[in-house]
Each structure stands twice: as structure tokens, then as C-alpha cells.
Design an enzyme around this catalytic site. Structure first.
Site, PDB file in Angstrom:
ATOM      1  N   GLY A  11       0.966  -1.157   0.011  1.00 12.90           N
ATOM      2  CA  GLY A  11      -0.122  -0.058   0.001  1.00 12.90           C
ATOM      3  C   GLY A  11       0.806   1.086   0.013  1.00 12.90           C
ATOM      4  O   GLY A  11       0.359   2.385  -0.264  1.00 12.90           O
ATOM      5  N   CYS A  65     -27.625  -8.986 -17.196  1.00  8.25           N
ATOM      6  CA  CYS A  65     -26.971  -8.787 -18.416  1.00  8.25           C
ATOM      7  C   CYS A  65     -27.934  -9.108 -19.723  1.00  8.25           C
ATOM      8  O   CYS A  65     -28.226 -10.370 -19.722  1.00  8.25           O
ATOM      9  CB  CYS A  65     -25.642  -9.516 -18.694  1.00  8.25           C
ATOM     10  SG  CYS A  65     -24.920  -9.252 -20.315  1.00  8.25           S
ATOM     11  N   CYS A 117     -25.880 -12.059 -21.813  1.00  4.78           N
ATOM     12  CA  CYS A 117     -25.623 -13.589 -21.039  1.00  4.78           C
ATOM     13  C   CYS A 117     -26.323 -13.706 -19.910  1.00  4.78           C
ATOM     14  O   CYS A 117     -26.450 -14.813 -19.616  1.00  4.78           O
ATOM     15  CB  CYS A 117     -24.041 -13.641 -20.883  1.00  4.78           C
ATOM     16  SG  CYS A 117     -23.682 -12.594 -19.271  1.00  4.78           S
TER      17      CYS A 117
END
Lengths: 194, 278
Positions: free
Chosen positions: B32, B241, B244
Site C-alpha cells: 500500500g 446482462c 448472457c
């Protein structure tokens, strides 16, 4: 005096050795075999030479322990890396230790500061073996579960120093332990247990 | 595709690669923390992924298989040109399949398909400093990181709640890495933030213009900032979606006509294609 050659394929071998070091640091304690090892003048181990050749250059002061300060080793590193050799561990970006028994305490190396903890030494420790020594376990980033390791040939009091090093986080040194053609990383982020 | 001649492997010279590799190793050892590095001029403008490209160029080897995505898709301009760049300068194999790739360079998404150990995800980062819009001075933000003094970010999130009733930040949502460093995850939607936590893959971040590299090692704690009474939550959609039928992926809204018609489709094109079948 003849000079030992460096990497057979400098670009590909340097990349492969870096990826070995990256893999080892990303999974502290796991043993990673280096695939490209240059012939190195004793007592510099090929795995340590590979790491120095892959990572050190004119921008990275290097500290060597006294046993490595031979003309053969110095000439090899000067020719292949061009890195300045420094006398004080605290000035070093990289340090190679061939005799861990007599090494300076970890806090003598560059530890970085709170604002720039990255300005710290990466130590390369040459050991007789990465297995068969006293067992400890490492926890922290890189390991889902604590990983047990047992590198051999570390000096008495080493693990206490490693715990102190972790306690300094984000300051501290990072260690790469090498034996034969393999390497094991002990970054400052790893917590030493047991 | 023929490999370009006259360039070193993967475009960058070896000394530059060593410098970037040293920065990456320190970044992995201090999860980080943003490691400064000497960012090079690349053959494309800042803002097009120069940081990610320099990280990929320093990491990649001839045996690697590279996937590049831009907002989740493999076939957008940025992804196509970066993939072609490495095919030409490094001669590496490229793929669109998340499962086949060893290195995935990404702009603003984490793939829906879970990553595995050994894979490397390289993020393109525009602004690496999470505190930059709150404190413009680098000298001050550096001190704030040194002291882990991140109260100002909590105040910012609190002001969101006071003004909007909820935390309105929806992308580039700040995270705390390994209980120590506040980190900008790059402009990924906050939908992707939970995927960073304890991910088996290595995550590397490159910011070219800002000259910073940072990292999240595998299996590292990554926590999105929140409050007890306003816990972190991700976006949800009422739709699936349209291509799909996935109900679990990040959806893009697509306008289909000028009468208000719209559909939602997966942002991750490989995930969507894989679900539809060959």
C-alpha cells in the site's frame, strides 16, 4: 586473473531472476528456485550473484561482509554491476552476507524513515540450506495461512532481530535468504511466530 | 505479428527495468505504500496507461501470456494498442481469456473471473495519492501517511453522508491495506473493491505521470473505509446482462435508440463471452 562471466542471456536471465525474487517476496517463506545462475567467484554463491546482477547497478551502493571483500569478488561485481561498494551497512541499498554468524545486527542497515520507508537495505544472506534449521512460522501479507520455514545456519538471536525488524513496520530491512540455487524471502511485512 | 526490431525486449532499457524492478520489490514488501520511481517517457501520452505499461514491461518475460483490458473489455482502443505494443516489442503471446493470462494489465476494472495464485494484475493509475483532493501538498500527504493520520478521509466520507444520506463515492473508493496504508485502488468501481481483499493474485499499481508504484501482495487484507452505521456496500442492478443473463457482474448501460431504449450488458467482455458459449 580471469573474470567469471555474468548471465548467459543478460536480458532474459535478469528478468527470470527478478521474477524469482518477486515471487519469493509476494509469498514470504516459500522456496523459489532461480532458473538462471551465473558462475560466481567463491565465496559468493551463484544465487546471491544472480540477485545482485539482476538488481544492482551504478545507482545502488552495495555492502559486503569482510569475507566477500576479495579481489575476485570485487572485480566481478565492479565489472558486471558497476555498483559502488560502501563501508557502512547504513549506506547500502543491497548487502550480501556470506557469514551470517558474524553479521552486523539488522538495525545497523538502512531502515528507511517514516516518510520514505522504501529507502532501506535489501539483505541477501547466504546460508548452507533453506531447510533443516530451527522451525518458525511466518504470517502476514502473501500467506493465507501461516507458513512454516526452517532455514539453517542463521546466527543465535536472528529471529528476535527479525521480530524487532517487523515491529518497525513500515520501516525495516527486507531479507532474501539464499542457498544453492534457491531463495526464500523475509520481507519486513512478515510476522515471525513460534 | 512480427516483432519490432531496434528495440530492447519489452521496449525499456535494462537499467530502467532494474530501477522499476527495485521499486516493485519495495512496494511488495510495504503493501500500500507508494514507492517513487523514475517514470520514463513512453511512446504514448500520460493518461493512456504509461505507468501500467512500465510495470508490465519490467515484469514480463517471453513465457508470459498477456491480457489487457480497458473498462473490462479486451477490444477497446487502449487495450488493443497496449496488447499490440507488447506483442511487437516483447513477442509475447496475448489472450482475451482471464484464465489463460499470467499477466493482466487493466484500466479501471478487476475481471469477474476469480484470479488464481501466480497471476499478476497490473493496474493503470491516474492519481495514486488517496488524499490528493483533500490535501494538495505532497509534503503534507507524505507526513499523513507516515503518521497513518487518515481522519481527513473519514471526514470526507462523513460529509458525503451528511449531504447525500449515503457515501456517494462510487469509484476509486479508498481502502486501507494491511491495516496500515490508505490506498487508492485506481478508478475501479467500488463493486470491485471486495475482490482486492485476500486475492490470491499479486496486484501491482503503476502511475506514470505521478511517478509512483505500489502493490498489494497475494492474501493481503484490503478494507474499504466505512462507518458502523453506514457499512460499505457495492452497486446493485435491477437488471441482468441482456447478452448472457449474468446477475452477478458489473453492468454497463447501453443506449439502444433515441426513444429511451436501453439495455445493460457485462462490462467484462471475456466473462460475458464465456457465459454465452463459443
Amino acid at each position: 586473473m580471469t573474470l567469471s562471466p555474468g548471465f548467459d542471456q543478460p536480458v532474459a536471465d535478469g528478468q527470470a531472476v527478478f521474477r524469482g525474487a518477486l515471487d519469493a517476496l509476494a509469498r514470504p517463506g516459500s522456496v523459489v528456485a532461480l532458473t538462471a545462475l551465473p558462475p560466481a567467484p567463491a565465496p559468493l554463491l551463484p544465487a546471491a550473484a544472480a540477485l545482485v546482477l539482476a538488481l544492482a547497478d551504478v545507482d545502488t551502493p552495495l555492502w559486503l561482509d569482510p569475507i566477500l571483500l576479495s579481489e575476485a569478488v570485487l572485480g566481478y561485481l565492479r565489472f558486471h554491476c558497476g555498483c559502488p561498494i560502501v563501508a557502512q551497512p547504513s549506506q547500502a541499498v543491497f548487502a550480501v552476507v556470506a557469514e551470517p554468524a558474524t553479521m552486523p545486527p539488522l538495525h545497523c542497515f538502512a531502515l528507511g524513515d517514516d516518510e520514505y520507508p522504501d529507502r532501506s537495505t535489501t539483505l541477501i544472506l547466504q546460508l548452507p540450506a533453506l531447510e533443516g534449521g530451527p522451525e518458525v512460522s511466518l504470517a502476514g501479507p502473501g500467506n493465507a495461512l501461516a507458513r512454516r520455514i526452517a532455514p539453517a545456519g542463521l546466527p543465535a538471536g536472528f529471529w528476535a532481530m527479525a521480530r524487532d525488524n517487523h515491529a518497525l513496520f513500515p520501516r525495516g530491512v527486507d531479507l532474501l535468504l539464499v542457498a544453492g540455487g534457491s531463495l526464500l524471502a523475509l520481507p519486513r511485512s512478515s510476522r515471525v511466530e513460534g | 505479428m512480427t516483432t519490432a526490431t531496434g528495440y530492447n525486449f519489452a521496449y525499456l532499457d535494462e537499467q530502467t527495468k532494474r530501477m522499476i524492478r527495485r521499486a516493485i520489490l519495495k512496494a511488495v514488501a510495504i503493501p500500500g505504500y507508494q514507492v517513487p520511481f523514475g517514470s520514463r517517457e513512453m511512446p504514448l501520452p500520460y493518461g493512456w496507461g504509461t505507468g501500467g505499461i512500465q510495470v508490465t514491461a519490467s515484469v514480463i518475460g517471453s513465457a508470459d501470456v498477456l491480457k489487457v483490458i480497458d473498462q473490462g473489455a479486451d477490444d477497446t482502443t487502449n487495450a488493443v494498442s497496449i496488447r499490440r505494443f507488447f506483442a511487437r516489442t516483447a513477442g509475447v503471446a496475448t489472450t482475451r481469456r482471464t484464465t489463460e493470462a499470467t499477466i493482466i494489465q487493466t484500466r479501471h476494472r478487476i475481471p469477474e473471473t476469480p484470479l488464481r495464485e501466480g497471476q499478476i494484475l497490473v493496474y493503470q493509475v491516474p492519481i495514486p495519492e488517496p488524499l490528493r483532493w483533500l490535501e494538495p501538498r505532497e509534503s503534507e500527504t507524505r507526513k499523513m501517511h507516515a503518521l497513518a493520520d487518515y481522519g481527513v478521509m473519514h471526514v470526507k466520507l462523513y460529509e458525503d453522508i451528511a449531504r447525500h444520506g449515503r457515501i456517494a463515492t462510487s469509484y476509486d473508493y479508498p481502502v486501507l491495506v494491511n491495516d496500515r496504508y490508505l490506498m487508492r485502488p485506481s478508478p475501479i468501481p467500488k463493486f470491485d473493491n471486495p475482490k482486492m481483499h485476500m486475492n490470491p493474485a499479486l496486484q501491482l499499481f503503476g502511475a506514470g505521470r505521478e511517478k509512483r508504484i505500489y502493490a498489494v501482495p497475494p492474501y493481503t487484507k484490503v478494507v474499504s473505509l466505512d462507518f458502523e452505521d453506514h457499512p460499505f456496500e457495492v452497486q446493485r442492478w435491477d437488471d441482468c446482462c441482456a447478452l448472457c443473463g449474468a446477475a452477478d457482474s458489473y453492468l454497463d448501460e447501453v443506449i439502444t435508440d433515441d426513444r429511451g431504449g436501453r439495455i445493460f450488458v457485462c462490462s467484462d467482455s471475456d466473462y460475458c463471452t464465456g457465459r454465452i458459449g463459443p
